[in-house]
Scaffold this motif. Structure first.
Motif, mmCIF file in Angstrom:
data_model
loop_
_atom_site.group_PDB
_atom_site.id
_atom_site.type_symbol
_atom_site.label_atom_id
_atom_site.label_comp_id
_atom_site.label_asym_id
_atom_site.label_seq_id
_atom_site.Cartn_x
_atom_site.Cartn_y
_atom_site.Cartn_z
ATOM 1 N N GLN A 73 27.602 6.696 41.890
ATOM 2 C CA GLN A 73 26.818 5.455 42.090
ATOM 3 C C GLN A 73 27.221 4.440 40.789
ATOM 4 O OE1 GLN A 73 22.653 5.668 43.015
ATOM 5 N NE2 GLN A 73 22.427 3.211 42.959
ATOM 6 N N ILE A 74 27.732 3.404 41.190
ATOM 7 C CA ILE A 74 28.223 2.526 40.141
ATOM 8 C C ILE A 74 26.986 1.264 40.158
ATOM 9 C CG2 ILE A 74 29.640 0.876 39.073
ATOM 10 C CD1 ILE A 74 30.810 3.784 39.196
ATOM 11 N N ILE A 75 26.533 1.101 38.895
ATOM 12 C CA ILE A 75 25.529 -0.129 38.826
ATOM 13 C C ILE A 75 25.939 -1.084 37.952
ATOM 14 C CG2 ILE A 75 23.439 1.221 39.465
ATOM 15 C CD1 ILE A 75 23.609 0.235 35.860
ATOM 16 N N ALA A 76 25.694 -2.435 38.116
ATOM 17 C CA ALA A 76 25.945 -3.563 37.287
ATOM 18 C C ALA A 76 24.468 -4.069 36.412
ATOM 19 C CB ALA A 76 26.400 -4.688 37.692
ATOM 20 N N GLU A 77 24.581 -3.703 35.288
ATOM 21 C CA GLU A 77 23.098 -4.006 34.434
ATOM 22 C C GLU A 77 23.411 -5.394 33.696
ATOM 23 O OE1 GLU A 77 20.660 -2.006 31.159
ATOM 24 O OE2 GLU A 77 22.474 -0.977 31.995
ATOM 25 N N ALA A 78 22.591 -6.275 34.268
ATOM 26 C CA ALA A 78 22.597 -7.685 33.535
ATOM 27 C C ALA A 78 22.258 -7.712 32.220
ATOM 28 C CB ALA A 78 21.564 -8.412 34.398
ATOM 29 N N PRO A 79 22.520 -8.740 31.378
ATOM 30 C CA PRO A 79 22.040 -8.964 30.275
ATOM 31 C C PRO A 79 20.862 -8.642 29.717
ATOM 32 C CG PRO A 79 23.504 -10.445 30.603
ATOM 33 C CD PRO A 79 23.422 -10.043 31.814
ATOM 34 N N ASP A 80 19.979 -8.954 30.712
ATOM 35 C CA ASP A 80 18.617 -8.706 30.329
ATOM 36 C C ASP A 80 18.066 -7.333 30.704
ATOM 37 O OD1 ASP A 80 18.273 -8.525 33.280
ATOM 38 O OD2 ASP A 80 17.076 -10.487 33.486
ATOM 39 N N GLY A 81 18.926 -6.454 31.116
ATOM 40 C CA GLY A 81 18.608 -4.797 31.402
ATOM 41 C C GLY A 81 18.312 -4.719 32.917
ATOM 42 N N THR A 82 18.136 -6.036 33.551
ATOM 43 C CA THR A 82 18.047 -5.726 35.021
ATOM 44 C C THR A 82 19.165 -5.203 35.716
ATOM 45 O OG1 THR A 82 18.347 -7.892 35.888
ATOM 46 C CG2 THR A 82 16.040 -7.174 35.318
ATOM 47 N N TRP A 83 19.029 -4.325 36.840
ATOM 48 C CA TRP A 83 20.198 -3.827 37.517
ATOM 49 C C TRP A 83 20.470 -5.008 38.557
ATOM 50 C CZ3 TRP A 83 19.989 2.056 38.663
ATOM 51 C CH2 TRP A 83 20.122 2.660 37.478
ATOM 52 N N ALA A 84 21.712 -5.531 38.432
ATOM 53 C CA ALA A 84 22.272 -6.756 39.672
ATOM 54 C C ALA A 84 22.701 -6.198 40.733
ATOM 55 C CB ALA A 84 23.013 -7.548 38.730
ATOM 56 N N GLY A 85 23.405 -5.100 40.775
ATOM 57 C CA GLY A 85 23.921 -4.512 42.043
ATOM 58 C C GLY A 85 24.469 -3.182 41.938
ATOM 59 N N THR A 86 24.763 -2.567 42.954
ATOM 60 C CA THR A 86 25.343 -1.154 43.182
ATOM 61 C C THR A 86 26.423 -1.000 44.108
ATOM 62 O OG1 THR A 86 24.607 1.198 43.254
ATOM 63 C CG2 THR A 86 23.385 -0.413 44.651
ATOM 64 N N VAL A 87 27.241 0.060 44.019
ATOM 65 C CA VAL A 87 28.177 0.724 44.947
ATOM 66 C C VAL A 87 28.122 2.225 44.800
ATOM 67 C CG1 VAL A 87 30.604 0.663 45.494
ATOM 68 C CG2 VAL A 87 29.505 -1.377 45.078
ATOM 69 N N THR A 88 28.209 2.904 45.877
ATOM 70 C CA THR A 88 28.217 4.215 45.830
ATOM 71 C C THR A 88 29.486 4.808 46.570
ATOM 72 O OG1 THR A 88 25.885 4.566 45.615
ATOM 73 C CG2 THR A 88 27.268 6.390 46.288
ATOM 74 N N VAL A 89 30.370 5.555 45.759
ATOM 75 C CA VAL A 89 31.597 6.229 46.539
ATOM 76 C C VAL A 89 31.207 7.642 46.891
ATOM 77 C CG1 VAL A 89 34.051 6.326 46.366
ATOM 78 C CG2 VAL A 89 33.044 4.523 45.324
ATOM 79 N N LEU A 90 31.468 8.078 47.838
ATOM 80 C CA LEU A 90 31.362 9.682 48.496
ATOM 81 C C LEU A 90 32.895 10.080 48.558
ATOM 82 C CD1 LEU A 90 28.665 9.217 50.690
ATOM 83 C CD2 LEU A 90 28.231 9.692 48.468
#
Length: 186
Positions: free
Chosen positions: A70-87
């Protein structure tokens, strides 16, 4: 060289201690207006799962896993902006729909970008990281399924280089509805 807003994010694999943020992002994704087309799980089902489920998910698809990421994108303010999971799906096995898996491949699931972070290239950064990981795991192709009525997602996947394979399956939540397989060949 131009930069996109996605350059401001930290794109990374989740870690075991991220489980509460994994849960929060998943629950937010399941509240999205198109969640009924994009996810097999409902908000009510997910919110009822115990903490141990989320802890195991963070381990099973975290930075040390070789079968899921699971890949996440963390915004500059620390919130998680999005995600993708690869199986990773192994040749010789059957996939979730009962079809034979003919070659080692990545299967993208759980794609979500918060509405306020859409349209700035973040989805590309997430997919680049997920696909790159799949290639490193020896995947020969990467695939995903998208609901036939989810035009927004289909357009995004085409922009990322995914093409319809021609395989159409019944949507698990309603067998009268259809999902299309999109693939990216190595």
């Amino acid at each position: 060289m131009s930069t996109s807003a996605s350059d401001d994010y930290v794109v990374r694999a989740i870690r075991p201690d991220d489980w509460t943020a994994v849960r929060r992002l998943r629950l937010d994704a399941l509240r999205d207006p198109v969640a009924h087309l994009a996810f097999l799980e409902t908000y009510d089902d997910a919110v009822a799962k115990p903490d141990t489920f989320w802890q195991q998910r963070a381990i099973g698809s975290g930075e040390s896993s070789e079968s899921a990421r699971q890949i996440i994108a963390e915004a500059p303010d620390g919130t998680w902006a999005g995600t993708v999971t690869v199986l990773i799906e192994e040749a010789g096995t059957k996939d979730w729909a009962g079809h034979p898996v003919e070659r080692r491949q990545g299967h993208v699931v759980g794609v979500f970008v918060r509405p306020e972070h859409r349209g700035n290239g973040l989805i590309k950064a997430l997919f680049d990281a997920g696909v790159s990981w799949a290639w490193k795991q020896g995947a020969e192709r990467v695939r995903l399924f998208v609901h036939a009525d989810n035009a927004r997602a289909q357009g995004a996947y085409r922009k990322l280089g995914f093409e319809p394979s021609g395989l159409v399956v019944s949507f698990t939540k309603n067998v009268a509805e259809r999902e299309r397989e999109f693939v990216l060949e190595r």
